[in-house]
Design a protein around this motif. Structure first.
Motif, short mmCIF file in Angstrom:
data_model
loop_
_atom_site.label_atom_id
_atom_site.label_comp_id
_atom_site.label_asym_id
_atom_site.label_seq_id
_atom_site.Cartn_x
_atom_site.Cartn_y
_atom_site.Cartn_z
N SER A 183 10.71 -87.87 1.21
CA SER A 183 9.56 -88.73 1.54
C SER A 183 8.36 -87.93 2.01
O SER A 183 7.21 -88.31 1.77
CB SER A 183 9.96 -89.76 2.60
OG SER A 183 10.91 -90.67 2.10
N ILE A 204 12.33 -96.60 1.28
CA ILE A 204 11.01 -96.00 1.47
C ILE A 204 10.80 -94.87 0.47
O ILE A 204 9.76 -94.79 -0.21
CB ILE A 204 10.85 -95.48 2.91
CG1 ILE A 204 10.83 -96.65 3.91
CG2 ILE A 204 9.58 -94.63 3.05
CD1 ILE A 204 10.82 -96.21 5.36
N GLU A 250 10.62 -96.21 -3.23
CA GLU A 250 9.36 -96.89 -3.57
C GLU A 250 8.20 -95.91 -3.70
O GLU A 250 7.33 -96.06 -4.56
CB GLU A 250 9.05 -97.97 -2.53
CG GLU A 250 9.97 -99.17 -2.59
CD GLU A 250 10.15 -99.67 -4.00
OE1 GLU A 250 9.14 -99.99 -4.67
OE2 GLU A 250 11.30 -99.72 -4.47
N ILE A 276 7.99 -101.87 -0.62
CA ILE A 276 8.90 -101.30 0.39
C ILE A 276 9.54 -102.44 1.18
O ILE A 276 10.76 -102.43 1.44
CB ILE A 276 8.17 -100.33 1.33
CG1 ILE A 276 7.86 -99.02 0.61
CG2 ILE A 276 9.00 -100.04 2.59
CD1 ILE A 276 7.05 -98.03 1.42
N HIS A 290 12.07 -104.28 -1.07
CA HIS A 290 13.25 -103.43 -1.28
C HIS A 290 14.10 -103.38 0.00
O HIS A 290 15.34 -103.49 -0.06
CB HIS A 290 12.78 -102.03 -1.67
CG HIS A 290 13.84 -101.22 -2.35
ND1 HIS A 290 13.54 -100.13 -3.13
CD2 HIS A 290 15.19 -101.31 -2.35
CE1 HIS A 290 14.65 -99.59 -3.59
NE2 HIS A 290 15.68 -100.29 -3.11
#
Length: 259
Positions: free
Chosen positions: A63, A145, A148, A210, A213
């Protein structure tokens, strides 16, 4: 042809980075386990129990890179400026995400795809190996996170800017399904990917997919734990009906939402 290969590369390398981090962490763990002199049977149990946390740590590390790439793309004009986001967008994203997750699980159950996919059984063992709160934290929060940022924030946007919305929606969703590595999750993730890409394109905010999801994964995990410990078909029926209502509400809201 040059445009095709360029789009393929800029869409593929974020996924490769994420996969590479997963492989490296798994190898590091394997080295420590072997050095500890653990038997092969115990090694399998250790990896099954810790596979989800390893993926979550990989997602957290990935991320960092994906946020950097996302900001660079935004500055380059690959990502459209975010629309005004309202609190109701997040509410409907959470409710709709939970509802859509149940609908997709019903579709998978009716078609009996899980009976044709042995690899899905192994994945289910991984998800059920640890405590519920660990599963929710990893699969419900951290992993969504990263995914996405990769599949909507980067892959979808990069294909869209090179080609068009329909191409971006179809390709990013199908690749999202393939990435999950088994038939059941592949079908589920592809269908969910259509919803995630559509809502992202409508709101231009990565926080909306996010939220969807996050809600979808978390609700399915909680529902799975509840059905494991409950024989009440009435409660299950009520949950399904309420979920269907939430799914319809979410779909109608985002379809009618003005850009």
């Amino acid at each position: 042809m040059k445009k095709f290969f360029y789009t393929l590369w800029i869409s593929l390398y974020p996924i490769l980075i994420y996969t590479f981090i997963q492989v490296v962490l798994a190898m590091v763990m394997a080295v420590f386990v072997v050095a500890a002199g653990v038997s092969q049977r115990s090694m399998t149990e250790i990896f099954t129990k810790n596979a989800l946390p390893i993926i979550a740590v990989s997602a957290a590390l990935a991320s960092v890179f994906m946020i950097l790439f996302f900001n660079l793309d935004y500055n380059k004009g690959r990502i459209e400026r975010r629309e005004n986001i309202k609190a109701l967008d997040f509410v409907m994203a959470v409710l709709g995400g939970a509802g859509i997750a149940v609908v997709l699980n019903i579709i998978v159950s009716i078609t009996n795809v899980s009976g044709l996919d042995n690899s899905f059984t192994e994945v289910s063992k991984i998800f059920n190996a640890g405590p519920a709160f660990v599963t929710i934290l990893c699969a419900g929060v951290i992993i969504p996170i990263a995914e996405e940022l990769i599949f909507r924030g980067l892959v979808f946007n990069r294909i869209k800017v090179q080609y068009n919305f329909i191409s971006a929606l179809l390709i990013s969703s199908i690749v999202f399904g393939i990435f999950h590595g088994n038939l059941v999750q592949g079908i589920y993730a592809t269908l969910l990917g259509f919803c995630l890409s559509y809502t992202y394109n409508k709101t231009k905010s990565i926080l909306i997919p996010i939220s969807i999801h996050f809600s979808a994964n978390t609700f399915v995990i909680i529902l799975g734990k509840l059905t494991e410990n409950s024989d009440s078909h009435v409660i299950l029926a009520i949950i399904i009906i309420v979920s269907l209502i939430f799914a319809v509400m979410g779909i109608i809201y985002f379809v009618k939402r003005k850009v």
